[in-house]
Design an enzyme around this catalytic site. Structure first.
Site, PDB file in Angstrom:
ATOM      1  N   ARG A  78      -6.756   4.865 -23.801  1.00 19.05           N
ATOM      2  CA  ARG A  78      -7.008   4.184 -25.080  1.00 19.05           C
ATOM      3  C   ARG A  78      -8.097   3.126 -24.953  1.00 19.05           C
ATOM      4  NH1 ARG A  78      -0.999   2.769 -27.089  1.00 19.05           N
ATOM      5  NH2 ARG A  78      -0.671   2.521 -24.836  1.00 19.05           N
ATOM      6  N   GLN A  79      -8.476   2.775 -23.738  1.00 17.41           N
ATOM      7  CA  GLN A  79      -9.599   1.862 -23.527  1.00 17.41           C
ATOM      8  C   GLN A  79     -10.861   2.708 -23.369  1.00 17.41           C
ATOM      9  OE1 GLN A  79      -9.077  -1.419 -20.762  1.00 17.41           O
ATOM     10  NE2 GLN A  79      -6.852  -1.169 -20.808  1.00 17.41           N
ATOM     11  N   GLU A  83       0.840  -1.194   0.000  1.00 12.40           N
ATOM     12  CA  GLU A  83       0.000   0.000   0.000  1.00 12.40           C
ATOM     13  C   GLU A  83       0.878   1.248   0.000  1.00 12.40           C
ATOM     14  OE1 GLU A  83      -2.882   0.059   3.101  1.00 12.40           O
ATOM     15  OE2 GLU A  83      -4.025  -1.623   2.265  1.00 12.40           O
ATOM     16  N   ASP A 109      -0.888   7.470 -38.996  1.00 12.27           N
ATOM     17  CA  ASP A 109      -2.201   7.168 -39.556  1.00 12.27           C
ATOM     18  C   ASP A 109      -2.916   8.498 -39.765  1.00 12.27           C
ATOM     19  OD1 ASP A 109      -3.208   7.947 -37.041  1.00 12.27           O
ATOM     20  OD2 ASP A 109      -3.196   5.881 -36.324  1.00 12.27           O
ATOM     21  N   LYS A 121      -3.058   3.241 -42.126  1.00 12.93           N
ATOM     22  CA  LYS A 121      -2.930   2.161 -41.163  1.00 12.93           C
ATOM     23  C   LYS A 121      -4.291   1.515 -40.936  1.00 12.93           C
ATOM     24  CE  LYS A 121      -2.173   2.990 -36.711  1.00 12.93           C
ATOM     25  NZ  LYS A 121      -1.451   3.343 -35.466  1.00 12.93           N
TER      26      LYS A 121
END
Length: 283
Positions: free
Chosen positions: A88-89, A35, A159, A183
């Site tokens: 990015r998620q 922790e 891209d 891409k």
């Protein structure tokens, strides 16, 4: 007062200098069970918490910093995410998967009055925060460390979505063309790259992206270039995981330049001026 996460100490110091505000003497500690704990000195007024969430521990630390700053007397918490992990998620790509960016944004919003990201991968992620959130563009500063004598330069995005980044660096630099590679992503690991139609023979090429993670796709793209003079890579967030830097060197990259949103050896320019302009001095 500027309150730094342990992964963003250099950027936080630069931001404090830009704003003319005090840099807090934050303490970080880990207990034997793993922790973490942070300690923040007394705060009078606004606290600007600067913390790149480069891993799960950094996410926990950020939540602790926000809470500690409030406990220390801050009447406003402004959270700066130089690099936002899990951004990015931003969608549930398979049934049963979380929208991780949304989950992180909700947690961060619980302790912040305002949030600033820096070149977050998908700007729409800012809509996941329940407090005002602004995305700051640091890409123009990537032109600063580039050589002044680039020969007939071409600025390429890996891209189409990165074309705006390439144009931003090109516009800040001055002369040059801007283009992108085609891409097509078939999966998380299967990507096809088609070379740019721009003639790069004998010209200096600057490949621009927001994040360089593994370096695999960018290295493949650079390998498709037809007889460039020199190749530079410019990115905001130099994750450079595992052997990414070696991949880029083997692909023919002369130099990598990046900001300090993630503090690496290639972080030759600071995102602090862009963040300072957005955050502003405390009234």
């Amino acid at each position: 007062m500027i309150v730094s996460g342990s992964a963003s100490q250099g950027l936080a110091a630069a931001l404090a200098a830009e704003l003319g505000e005090e840099l807090a003497a934050v303490e970080y500690e880990s207990f034997p069970d793993g922790e973490r704990i942070v300690r923040v000195p007394p705060v009078d007024g606004r606290a600007v918490v600067v913390a790149s969430t480069v891993d799960a521990d950094a996410h926990v630390e950020l939540l602790q910093l926000q809470d500690a700053a409030r406990e220390a007397g801050a009447d406003e918490i402004v959270t700066v995410l130089p690099y936002m992990g899990y951004a990015r998620q931003d969608d549930a790509f398979e049934p049963g998967e979380p929208v991780s960016a949304r989950a992180m944004a909700r947690a961060i919003s619980s302790g912040a009055d305002e949030v600033y990201t820096v070149n977050v991968h998908e700007p729409a992620v800012c809509e996941f925060f329940s407090v005002p959130a602004t995305n700051v563009d640091a890409t123009p500063h990537l032109a600063d460390p580039l050589p002044e004598d680039l020969h007939d330069p071409v600025f390429l995005g890996p891209d189409e979505s990165a074309l705006r980044l390439a144009r931003s660096v090109r516009d800040a630099y001055g002369p040059g063309d801007a283009d992108f590679f085609e891409k097509v992503r078939h999966s998380g690991t299967d990507v096809d790259v088609t070379p740019s139609e721009t003639d790069v023979s004998g010209r200096d090429v600057v490949v621009v992206d927001d994040i360089v993670a593994t370096g695999s796709t960018m290295s493949e793209a650079i390998g498709l270039l037809d007889d460039p003079n020199r190749v530079f890579v410019a990115c905001v967030h130099p994750l450079l995981a595992s052997n990414a830097r070696t991949k880029l060197a083997r692909a023919g990259v002369d130099t990598v330049v990046a900001t300090d949103t993630i503090e690496r050896a290639v972080s030759e320019v600071s995102a602090a001026p862009a963040v300072a302009e957005a955050v502003g001095r405390e009234d």
